[in-house]
Design a protein around this motif. Structure first.
Motif, PDB file in Angstrom:
ATOM      1  N   LYS A  30      -8.571  -7.647 -66.597  1.00 58.58           N
ATOM      2  CA  LYS A  30      -8.467  -8.588 -65.370  1.00 58.58           C
ATOM      3  C   LYS A  30      -8.356  -8.989 -64.718  1.00 58.58           C
ATOM      4  CE  LYS A  30     -13.221 -10.051 -68.702  1.00 58.58           C
ATOM      5  NZ  LYS A  30     -13.553 -10.548 -69.378  1.00 58.58           N
ATOM      6  N   HIS A  87      -7.404  -7.275 -62.082  1.00 55.25           N
ATOM      7  CA  HIS A  87      -8.288  -6.656 -60.716  1.00 55.25           C
ATOM      8  C   HIS A  87      -8.718  -8.003 -59.952  1.00 55.25           C
ATOM      9  CE1 HIS A  87     -12.372  -6.573 -59.111  1.00 55.25           C
ATOM     10  NE2 HIS A  87     -12.486  -8.015 -58.933  1.00 55.25           N
ATOM     11  N   GLU A  88      -7.502  -9.140 -60.150  1.00 57.88           N
ATOM     12  CA  GLU A  88      -7.860  -9.836 -59.503  1.00 57.88           C
ATOM     13  C   GLU A  88      -6.700  -9.691 -58.608  1.00 57.88           C
ATOM     14  OE1 GLU A  88      -9.619 -12.760 -59.154  1.00 57.88           O
ATOM     15  OE2 GLU A  88     -10.524 -11.829 -60.693  1.00 57.88           O
ATOM     16  N   PRO A 131      -7.875  -5.341 -57.143  1.00 63.23           N
ATOM     17  CA  PRO A 131      -9.587  -4.678 -56.809  1.00 63.23           C
ATOM     18  C   PRO A 131      -9.215  -3.531 -56.602  1.00 63.23           C
ATOM     19  CG  PRO A 131      -9.525  -6.468 -55.200  1.00 63.23           C
ATOM     20  CD  PRO A 131      -8.145  -6.365 -55.726  1.00 63.23           C
ATOM     21  N   GLU A 132     -10.987  -2.713 -57.865  1.00 63.07           N
ATOM     22  CA  GLU A 132     -10.839  -1.086 -57.049  1.00 63.07           C
ATOM     23  C   GLU A 132     -11.353  -1.207 -55.332  1.00 63.07           C
ATOM     24  OE1 GLU A 132     -13.034   1.268 -60.419  1.00 63.07           O
ATOM     25  OE2 GLU A 132     -11.767  -0.099 -61.347  1.00 63.07           O
TER      26      GLU A 132
END
Length: 186
Positions: free
Chosen positions: A61, A64-65, A68-69
């Motif tokens: 998480k 991701h910020e 991100p993928e």
């Protein structure tokens, strides 16, 4: 307008008078309705597996910020910090809590390296989390735990040398606090 809450003593009295089959049914309903309850019971029944799973989920998480993928970074710092808070509420693994906080700062440092100067709010958030984790390590007062993180703590400072908004100065000041407490150890 806030939601009315059932006082804990009243809930406790209700549960004391509830037959076991009904209690089991209530717990099962809570489990089905709430992800935090699921995580809580996973930690109770499969502690090591659940702890590692929650830790990796929190790291994902946070990452991701910043990275991100797919798509552009959202940099919702509150979301990334929320992952740390949620993990800390569910577990008492101090080392992994510190690890997540440091990972958050490391992601911020790397993001600045990759994308250039950000803004004051961003740097204040990184400094704030770094300051909190330094304070926790000092309060915990465990030299062995400090040694686990020492190189990463120093690298976060060293990797901000040419950054703006006083970011480096803020981190080096906090790092000085922990050096005053533990000294330079290897």
């Amino acid at each position: 307008m806030s939601k009315p809450q059932l006082p804990l003593p009243e809930l406790k009295e209700y549960l004391k008078g509830t037959p076991q089959p009904e209690l089991i049914s209530i717990i099962m309903d809570c489990y089905k309705l709430n992800d935090d309850v699921k995580k809580y019971f996973q930690l109770k029944l499969r502690p090591e597996e659940a702890l590692n799973q929650l830790f990796e989920e929190a790291k994902r998480k946070i990452a991701h910020e910043f990275y991100p993928e797919r798509g552009m970074p959202k940099m919702r710092l509150a979301q990334a910090k929320k992952a740390i808070t949620e993990f800390s509420k569910l577990t008492d693994d101090f080392s992994k809590q510190i690890d997540l906080m440091l990972f958050y700062v490391e992601q911020g440092v790397q993001f600045t390296t990759d994308y250039g100067d950000i803004d004051e709010r961003f740097y204040n958030s990184m400094e704030s989390v770094y300051s909190q984790l330094i304070g926790k390590l000092i309060d915990y007062d465990d030299i062995e735990l400090y040694q686990v993180f020492q190189k990463r703590l120093k690298a976060a400072v060293d990797n901000t040398y040419n950054y703006g908004w006083g970011f480096h100065d803020g981190l080096i000041s906090e790092y000085g606090e922990i050096l005053d407490h533990y000294g330079e150890v290897e």
